[in-house]
Structures are given as C-alpha cells and as structure tokens.
Design a protein around this motif. Structure first.
Motif, PDB file in Angstrom:
ATOM      1  N   HIS A  51       2.450   6.205 -10.668  1.00  0.00           N
ATOM      2  CA  HIS A  51       2.306   6.067  -9.120  1.00  0.00           C
ATOM      3  C   HIS A  51       0.886   5.558  -8.699  1.00  0.00           C
ATOM      4  O   HIS A  51       0.030   6.180  -9.353  1.00  0.00           O
ATOM      5  N   TRP A  52       0.798   5.045  -7.598  1.00  0.00           N
ATOM      6  CA  TRP A  52      -0.593   4.437  -7.243  1.00  0.00           C
ATOM      7  C   TRP A  52      -1.538   5.834  -6.708  1.00  0.00           C
ATOM      8  O   TRP A  52      -2.580   5.715  -7.066  1.00  0.00           O
ATOM      9  N   PRO A 106       0.603  -1.387   0.118  1.00  0.00           N
ATOM     10  CA  PRO A 106       0.018   0.001  -0.082  1.00  0.00           C
ATOM     11  C   PRO A 106       0.826   1.180  -0.011  1.00  0.00           C
ATOM     12  O   PRO A 106       0.168   2.378   0.356  1.00  0.00           O
ATOM     13  N   ASP A 107       1.997   1.309  -0.363  1.00  0.00           N
ATOM     14  CA  ASP A 107       3.025   2.464  -0.440  1.00  0.00           C
ATOM     15  C   ASP A 107       2.393   3.190  -1.510  1.00  0.00           C
ATOM     16  O   ASP A 107       2.209   3.020  -2.617  1.00  0.00           O
ATOM     17  N   PRO A 108       1.937   4.571  -1.162  1.00  0.00           N
ATOM     18  CA  PRO A 108       1.291   5.294  -2.128  1.00  0.00           C
ATOM     19  C   PRO A 108       2.242   5.748  -3.364  1.00  0.00           C
ATOM     20  O   PRO A 108       1.473   6.181  -4.515  1.00  0.00           O
ATOM     21  N   MET A 109       3.516   5.677  -3.386  1.00  0.00           N
ATOM     22  CA  MET A 109       4.323   5.893  -4.316  1.00  0.00           C
ATOM     23  C   MET A 109       4.813   4.563  -5.172  1.00  0.00           C
ATOM     24  O   MET A 109       5.456   4.620  -6.059  1.00  0.00           O
TER      25      MET A 109
END
Length: 81
Positions: free
Chosen positions: A69-70, A41-44
């Motif tokens: 990127h997410w 779940p890292d936003p990057m």
C-alpha cells in the motif's frame, strides 16, 4: 532506476504490474490485500516497495521489490526492516 544506477546497484527493467501480480496484490508490509482499482493519492493505492531501499544500497530488481500500500510504504520509509 536512476538512483540505483547512480549508487552502483543492479538495475533491471520490468513492469511493476509483474511484481503486483506475482505478489497476488497483497501488501508485503501489512499483509492486507491491495485494491488494484485505487489510484494515488488514495493512501491504500498500490506502491512498489524496495525491500532493501535503494538509498541503503538496494537494487532495483524484481527480487528486491514487493507490492505494498502507498501508506505502508511511506510509513516504512528508508528502513531496511
């Protein structure tokens, strides 16, 4: 793929990594580099973005996808911009 098929769009089987490599791991939304080591779940972390969203009639094909990127993909949502 399922949503694209249901909506009558073109569907092409491919490994998302092909798109990430093609795009040199650069986010197509913010133009910053994407670290291939980061995982959700890292936003990057990396995400496959549909340029024309499937919900708006876009196809699930290599030509209609790009690396992102997410968090950039999430913020963009189903907009066609």
């Amino acid at each position: 793929m399922r949503r694209a098929r249901i909506r009558g769009g073109a569907v092409e089987k491919f490994d998302p990594r092909e798109v990430f490599d093609r795009d040199a791991w650069v986010c197509g939304i913010c133009s910053e580099s994407v670290d291939p080591e980061l995982r959700y779940p890292d936003p990057m972390s990396v995400s496959l973005d549909h340029i024309v969203p499937v919900s708006l009639g876009g196809d699930h094909t290599r030509a209609n996808t790009r690396c992102s990127h997410w968090i950039c993909n999430s913020r963009r949502g189903a907009s066609a911009a």
